[in-house]
Write a protein that holds these residues in place. Structure first.
Motif, PDB file in Angstrom:
ATOM      1  N   ASP A 196      56.268  24.591  91.048  1.00 46.53           N
ATOM      2  CA  ASP A 196      57.942  25.456  90.738  1.00 46.53           C
ATOM      3  C   ASP A 196      59.205  24.903  92.010  1.00 46.53           C
ATOM      4  O   ASP A 196      59.896  25.571  92.053  1.00 46.53           O
ATOM      5  CB  ASP A 196      58.221  26.658  90.165  1.00 46.53           C
ATOM      6  N   CYS A 197      58.569  23.527  92.858  1.00 45.36           N
ATOM      7  CA  CYS A 197      59.398  22.824  94.140  1.00 45.36           C
ATOM      8  C   CYS A 197      60.473  22.359  93.750  1.00 45.36           C
ATOM      9  O   CYS A 197      60.989  21.986  91.974  1.00 45.36           O
ATOM     10  CB  CYS A 197      58.933  21.972  94.946  1.00 45.36           C
ATOM     11  N   THR A 198      61.800  22.318  93.893  1.00 46.06           N
ATOM     12  CA  THR A 198      63.538  22.874  93.322  1.00 46.06           C
ATOM     13  C   THR A 198      63.810  22.502  94.262  1.00 46.06           C
ATOM     14  O   THR A 198      64.004  22.235  95.847  1.00 46.06           O
ATOM     15  CB  THR A 198      64.074  23.364  91.979  1.00 46.06           C
ATOM     16  N   PRO A 199      65.727  22.080  94.515  1.00 45.92           N
ATOM     17  CA  PRO A 199      66.530  21.245  95.373  1.00 45.92           C
ATOM     18  C   PRO A 199      66.923  23.022  95.776  1.00 45.92           C
ATOM     19  O   PRO A 199      65.898  23.524  95.132  1.00 45.92           O
ATOM     20  CB  PRO A 199      67.525  20.422  94.663  1.00 45.92           C
ATOM     21  N   PRO A 200      67.153  22.681  96.957  1.00 47.77           N
ATOM     22  CA  PRO A 200      67.565  24.497  97.418  1.00 47.77           C
ATOM     23  C   PRO A 200      68.256  24.812  96.813  1.00 47.77           C
ATOM     24  O   PRO A 200      69.685  24.656  95.959  1.00 47.77           O
ATOM     25  CB  PRO A 200      67.955  23.958  98.961  1.00 47.77           C
ATOM     26  N   LEU A 201      68.621  26.656  96.902  1.00 53.11           N
ATOM     27  CA  LEU A 201      68.828  27.607  96.009  1.00 53.11           C
ATOM     28  C   LEU A 201      70.617  27.396  96.059  1.00 53.11           C
ATOM     29  O   LEU A 201      70.555  27.604  97.799  1.00 53.11           O
ATOM     30  CB  LEU A 201      68.499  28.942  96.084  1.00 53.11           C
ATOM     31  N   THR A 202      71.566  27.318  95.836  1.00 49.25           N
ATOM     32  CA  THR A 202      72.544  27.409  95.795  1.00 49.25           C
ATOM     33  C   THR A 202      73.843  28.454  95.914  1.00 49.25           C
ATOM     34  O   THR A 202      74.679  28.143  95.360  1.00 49.25           O
ATOM     35  CB  THR A 202      73.378  26.284  95.283  1.00 49.25           C
ATOM     36  N   GLY A 203      72.900  29.708  94.760  1.00 52.17           N
ATOM     37  CA  GLY A 203      73.367  30.512  94.428  1.00 52.17           C
ATOM     38  C   GLY A 203      74.778  31.218  95.276  1.00 52.17           C
ATOM     39  O   GLY A 203      75.634  30.908  95.283  1.00 52.17           O
ATOM     40  N   PRO A 215      67.806  25.371 103.317  1.00 47.92           N
ATOM     41  CA  PRO A 215      69.168  25.620 103.958  1.00 47.92           C
ATOM     42  C   PRO A 215      69.548  24.734 102.778  1.00 47.92           C
ATOM     43  O   PRO A 215      69.285  23.369 102.859  1.00 47.92           O
ATOM     44  CB  PRO A 215      69.251  25.346 105.355  1.00 47.92           C
ATOM     45  N   ALA A 216      70.600  25.075 102.426  1.00 50.16           N
ATOM     46  CA  ALA A 216      71.606  24.143 101.276  1.00 50.16           C
ATOM     47  C   ALA A 216      72.851  23.969 102.564  1.00 50.16           C
ATOM     48  O   ALA A 216      73.772  23.940 102.098  1.00 50.16           O
ATOM     49  CB  ALA A 216      72.058  24.357 100.345  1.00 50.16           C
ATOM     50  N   ASN A 217      72.230  22.606 103.468  1.00 48.52           N
ATOM     51  CA  ASN A 217      73.202  22.479 104.231  1.00 48.52           C
ATOM     52  C   ASN A 217      74.665  21.577 103.237  1.00 48.52           C
ATOM     53  O   ASN A 217      74.171  20.545 102.775  1.00 48.52           O
ATOM     54  CB  ASN A 217      72.640  21.662 105.504  1.00 48.52           C
ATOM     55  N   GLY A 218      75.623  22.149 104.515  1.00 46.11           N
ATOM     56  CA  GLY A 218      77.157  21.250 103.682  1.00 46.11           C
ATOM     57  C   GLY A 218      77.620  20.211 105.152  1.00 46.11           C
ATOM     58  O   GLY A 218      76.177  19.685 106.044  1.00 46.11           O
ATOM     59  N   LEU A 219      78.014  19.339 104.381  1.00 42.44           N
ATOM     60  CA  LEU A 219      78.611  18.195 106.009  1.00 42.44           C
ATOM     61  C   LEU A 219      79.878  18.480 106.517  1.00 42.44           C
ATOM     62  O   LEU A 219      81.028  19.641 105.975  1.00 42.44           O
ATOM     63  CB  LEU A 219      78.916  16.986 105.182  1.00 42.44           C
ATOM     64  N   GLY A 220      80.098  17.881 107.796  1.00 37.12           N
ATOM     65  CA  GLY A 220      81.291  17.668 107.971  1.00 37.12           C
ATOM     66  C   GLY A 220      81.421  19.732 109.111  1.00 37.12           C
ATOM     67  O   GLY A 220      80.268  20.100 109.861  1.00 37.12           O
ATOM     68  N   GLU A 221      82.762  19.644 109.138  1.00 38.27           N
ATOM     69  CA  GLU A 221      83.104  21.582 108.924  1.00 38.27           C
ATOM     70  C   GLU A 221      82.784  21.981 108.000  1.00 38.27           C
ATOM     71  O   GLU A 221      83.012  23.447 108.291  1.00 38.27           O
ATOM     72  CB  GLU A 221      84.826  21.292 109.471  1.00 38.27           C
ATOM     73  N   HIS A 222      82.185  21.958 106.770  1.00 38.20           N
ATOM     74  CA  HIS A 222      81.817  23.115 105.973  1.00 38.20           C
ATOM     75  C   HIS A 222      80.164  23.489 105.701  1.00 38.20           C
ATOM     76  O   HIS A 222      80.203  22.830 104.648  1.00 38.20           O
ATOM     77  CB  HIS A 222      82.745  23.120 104.707  1.00 38.20           C
ATOM     78  N   PRO A 223      79.537  23.458 106.465  1.00 38.53           N
ATOM     79  CA  PRO A 223      77.862  23.610 106.349  1.00 38.53           C
ATOM     80  C   PRO A 223      77.522  24.021 105.265  1.00 38.53           C
ATOM     81  O   PRO A 223      76.684  24.551 104.941  1.00 38.53           O
ATOM     82  CB  PRO A 223      77.583  24.262 107.926  1.00 38.53           C
ATOM     83  N   TYR A 224      78.451  25.310 104.684  1.00 35.94           N
ATOM     84  CA  TYR A 224      77.703  25.923 104.001  1.00 35.94           C
ATOM     85  C   TYR A 224      78.357  26.198 102.362  1.00 35.94           C
ATOM     86  O   TYR A 224      78.410  26.872 101.237  1.00 35.94           O
ATOM     87  CB  TYR A 224      77.991  27.498 103.796  1.00 35.94           C
TER      88      TYR A 224
END
Length: 402
Positions: free
Chosen positions: A253-260, A356-365
């Motif tokens: 059951d592999c999926t992209p990182p959880l983002t809840g 981790p659902a890593n974001g980009l730039g100044e907003h890593p979350y």
């Protein structure tokens, strides 16, 4: 606590119980949503159809358009009361497995599972997967549908092969627990909004009667993020000295990182010098144990146990790309006997870990829908505080009211 969003597995089980096309469509739509976007689905499905004669799409040359997929998977209106064409179901399952790098065995098992649900809800999959409704229901009463772990589904004959836990197994599993996780990060699949009283209780480390930090997250179905260490204590039961010659990590059951909802606690992972540590990378197609130098552990080593002798193994599992369930499988050799396979799970269900659902730039979350900051990641003296993941930059002092 907010209501948890059901998984596609739970929705598919519900569809089999209700036996309605509407319930089946709801499960299929969640399955697609759990895997990837419509844009990505179109690309992957096109590649599958173009590269071979896929059942139902022979001679077409391309897979369905985005509009065709939306139409096939809709859960609203009159079409929701009819099952989608089987060719869309099968192509979606194959695309899901290709996108997530699942094995051929896992793919066969998933197609069988969806074919059984399709049958019970009144449809007819292609002839390769057809069984009577009575046979499907009877089979479900006896066989747990766990793809890629305990059960390996063979779609061609609808038979099943098991790695059974032999009651006379030479290896005894004495304890399974977490080690050294000092208030680590957790992610919940759905959006969670805590009341002020719930926040206050967690600030005061009040997790409920007899519960500890990790217990609270486990009870509420939180998933550790980035890494976790699981200790496996085993002992010998054989009169002859046994050897553990390999420990596989079986993914499912592999999926992209959880983002809840992210609970950023900032804990560190500790260990014990006297504990044998094996390292697993959940992002590998077939995660194999390595030592602290990254070398395959069992290439030059094995674990030997005499009768009554025990060993505690610390399995350090990390993930940087996906969210997966997983189970450990030991290969045990005793002189004069065939190798024995023994699987260890999390009290009847797979362990889970999300990247981790890593974001980009100044907003890593920024990819999370909700967020709380606590533990050592929180401002000094605050304990636990909500944060806006779309703007939070990781500076705990920005969360302190002036």
């Amino acid at each position: 606590m907010s209501e948890r969003t059901p998984t596609w597995q739970e929705l598919l089980d519900t569809a089999v119980e209700q036996r309605t096309p509407t319930a089946f469509r709801a499960a299929l739509d969640r399955f697609r949503d759990d895997g990837f976007t419509y844009d990505r689905l179109v690309g992957v499905a096109n590649g599958i159809v173009e590269s071979r004669e896929f059942p139902g799409f022979e001679g077409v040359g391309r897979g369905p358009s985005e509009d065709a997929w939306v139409n096939a998977l809709t859960v609203k209106g009159r079409k929701a009361r009819r099952l989608p064409d089987w060719k869309y179901v099968e192509l979606l399952v194959v695309a899901y497995c290709k996108h997530h790098g699942l094995s051929g065995e896992a793919q066969d098992g998933l197609v069988v599972r969806w074919a059984d649900g399709y049958t019970v809800c009144g449809g007819q999959p292609r002839s390769k997967y057809r069984r009577s409704t009575a046979a499907v229901v009877a089979r479900r009463g006896r066989v747990p549908y766990v793809v890629g772990t305990v059960v390996v589904a063979l779609a061609a004959s609808a038979a099943y092969v098991f790695w059974e836990r032999d009651p006379e197994s030479p290896l005894s599993v004495d304890d399974v627990s977490s080690l050294g996780l000092s208030k680590g990060d957790y992610v919940f699949p759905s959006t969670m909004k805590l009341s002020s009283s719930q926040v206050e209780k967690l600030k005061n480390e009040d997790y409920g009667d007899g519960l500890k930090f990790d217990d609270w997250f486990r009870q509420n179905e939180g998933v550790p993020s980035h890494f976790r260490t699981i200790t496996l204590t085993v002992s010998g039961r054989s009169e002859k000295q046994l050897r553990v010659t390999n420990i596989d990590l079986l993914k499912e059951d592999c999926t992209p990182p959880l983002t809840g909802t992210l609970f950023l606690n900032g804990g560190t992972n500790g260990g014990e010098e006297k504990t044998r540590t094996l390292f697993f990378n959940l992002d590998d197609r077939l995660p194999e144990p390595t030592d602290e130098n990254g070398e395959p552990y069992f290439a030059r080593k094995s674990i030997t146990l005499k009768k009554g002798e025990s060993e505690t193994i610390a399995a350090f599992v990390s993930a940087n790309e996906r969210s997966c369930g997983f189970t450990f499988r030991f290969t045990v050799v005793v002189p004069g006997r065939d190798p024995v396979k023994l699987e260890i799970d999390d009290d009847g269900k797979p362990f889970r870990l999300t990247a981790p659902a890593n974001g980009l730039g100044e907003h890593p979350y920024g990819r999370y829908r909700a967020m709380y900051v606590g533990g050592v990641a929180a401002p000094v003296g605050v304990g636990l505080v909500p944060a806006d993941p779309s703007t939070y930059d990781g500076n705990p002092q920005s969360l302190v009211s002036p």
